[in-house]
Design a protein around this motif. Structure first.
Motif, short mmCIF file in Angstrom:
data_model
loop_
_atom_site.label_atom_id
_atom_site.label_comp_id
_atom_site.label_asym_id
_atom_site.label_seq_id
_atom_site.Cartn_x
_atom_site.Cartn_y
_atom_site.Cartn_z
N PHE A 49 0.67 -1.15 0.04
CA PHE A 49 -0.03 0.13 0.13
C PHE A 49 0.72 1.45 -0.05
CE2 PHE A 49 -3.21 -2.35 2.93
CZ PHE A 49 -3.69 -3.34 1.75
N HIS A 50 2.02 1.17 0.41
CA HIS A 50 3.04 2.38 0.63
C HIS A 50 4.38 2.01 0.57
CE1 HIS A 50 4.53 0.64 4.31
NE2 HIS A 50 3.33 0.34 4.73
N PRO A 51 5.28 3.00 0.04
CA PRO A 51 6.53 2.52 -0.20
C PRO A 51 7.17 2.45 1.35
CG PRO A 51 6.31 4.80 -0.36
CD PRO A 51 4.91 4.34 -0.50
N SER A 52 8.35 1.86 1.63
CA SER A 52 9.15 1.75 3.05
C SER A 52 9.56 3.13 3.06
CB SER A 52 10.59 0.88 2.74
OG SER A 52 11.03 1.14 3.97
N PRO A 53 9.41 3.56 4.42
CA PRO A 53 10.01 4.88 5.05
C PRO A 53 11.44 5.29 4.56
CG PRO A 53 9.50 3.46 6.84
CD PRO A 53 9.08 2.82 5.69
N ILE A 54 12.15 4.16 4.50
CA ILE A 54 13.60 4.27 3.90
C ILE A 54 13.96 3.27 2.92
CG2 ILE A 54 14.32 2.59 5.75
CD1 ILE A 54 17.10 4.38 6.04
N ALA A 55 14.50 3.51 2.00
CA ALA A 55 14.92 2.70 0.82
C ALA A 55 15.73 1.73 1.31
CB ALA A 55 15.45 3.33 -0.36
N LEU A 56 15.86 0.31 0.74
CA LEU A 56 16.80 -0.65 1.07
C LEU A 56 18.42 -0.14 0.93
CD1 LEU A 56 17.56 -3.62 1.81
CD2 LEU A 56 17.28 -4.17 -0.88
N ALA A 57 18.55 0.51 -0.22
CA ALA A 57 20.18 0.94 -0.57
C ALA A 57 20.21 2.07 0.52
CB ALA A 57 20.20 1.76 -1.90
N ALA A 58 19.63 2.89 1.24
CA ALA A 58 19.60 3.89 2.25
C ALA A 58 19.75 3.54 3.50
CB ALA A 58 18.79 4.93 2.09
N LEU A 59 19.71 1.98 3.70
CA LEU A 59 20.00 1.58 5.10
C LEU A 59 21.35 1.76 5.73
CD1 LEU A 59 17.95 -1.73 5.04
CD2 LEU A 59 17.24 0.32 6.35
N PRO A 60 21.50 1.93 6.92
CA PRO A 60 22.85 2.03 7.44
C PRO A 60 23.42 0.80 7.78
CG PRO A 60 21.12 2.37 9.28
CD PRO A 60 20.38 2.35 7.94
#
Length: 277
Positions: A49-60
């Motif tokens: 229903f919605h995108p993740s609030p953080i992209a996979l590539a942006a994870l720490p």
């Protein structure tokens, strides 16, 4: 997230469905990270229903992933490969290591456990605990791998993650053996109608009872609002959970997606789902 996780904090941010980012006593974990657009082996099926609030590539940098079982809404091959390439460790129930190895995850990064087995990572105990569910990623492998909940104990904090489960005495046993917990991440959605559903996906009122059995201080509801996996309205689980928690005197938090919850600090919950109904 540019700074390392600190040694004296238990905080968490919901990324959608069961996927949750957790920092506990200097360790950074992900619960069942799923970033796929659909949770299906085919290019059809439940769509988010919605995108993740953080992209996979942006994870720490992520120290470890805890996987509860191998259903597509809990085990995302592309996310696994991305995290494995960055050195993340994977703690999984028995049998799921074979999936990961087929996807190229080095065996040295996989910890495969049965119920009540545990490992320690940088001073944090990670215990594989029971759940009441099933597994499978195709028509021919139903329950070929184990499913689990997880109990995590740091030097200063501890939390519980239910995974997918029906209600049973295992919650009370876990609470007695490993509790109390600072926070319990408990699934509330994708239930009923009928006994066959409730056997593997407890409804919200039982989720609140599970939280009480666990002897947890605060309840953090998961497994709702991201994929349509059952016959109820998308916001019915949280409405029923709020009502049940209020009646039972349970400290329930209802964060927005991506909003941090600190286990040691007050949290101001809002009924945000009412504004996007």
């Amino acid at each position: 997230l540019r700074a390392p996780a600190t040694a004296s904090v238990l905080r968490s941010a919901w990324l959608g469905h069961a996927s949750t980012l957790i920092e506990i006593d200097a360790l950074r974990l992900l619960l069942d990270p799923v970033f796929a657009e659909r949770v299906s082996p085919l290019p059809v099926g439940p769509q988010r229903f919605h995108p993740s609030p953080i992209a996979l590539a942006a994870l720490p940098p992520i120290d470890a992933v805890l996987v509860s079982h191998d259903h597509y809404d809990h085990l995302d091959m592309d996310a696994v490969r991305h995290l494995a390439a960055r050195g993340t460790r994977f703690f999984v129930p028995r049998g799921i290591g074979a999936h990961l190895e087929r996807w190229g995850v080095p065996a040295a990064q996989i910890e495969e456990l049965a119920w009540w087995q545990e490992r320690t990572l940088r001073g944090v105990r990670i215990v594989c605990t029971p759940s009441r569910h099933y597994s499978g990623r195709s028509l021919g492998d139903r329950s070929a791998t184990l499913w689990s909940s997880w109990s995590v104990h740091g030097p200063q904090h501890r939390f519980f993650y239910s995974g997918d489960t029906g209600y049973s005495p295992h919650f009370r046993e876990i609470g007695e053996r490993l509790g109390p917990f600072d926070i319990a991440f408990v699934k509330i959605g994708a239930y009923g109608p009928g006994a066959s559903w409730v056997d593997i996906h407890m409804p919200p009122e039982q989720s609140v009872q599970a939280h009480q059995d666990l002897r947890a201080k605060r309840m953090f509801p998961l497994h709702w609002a991201t994929f349509n996996l059952a016959y109820h309205a998308w916001d019915e689980p949280i409405r029923r959970t709020v009502a049940a928690a209020r009646g039972a005197g349970v400290d329930l938090v209802t964060p927005r997606l991506g909003e941090w919850v600190d286990a040691d600090q007050p949290f101001q919950s809002t009924p945000w789902w009412e504004t996007v109904r």
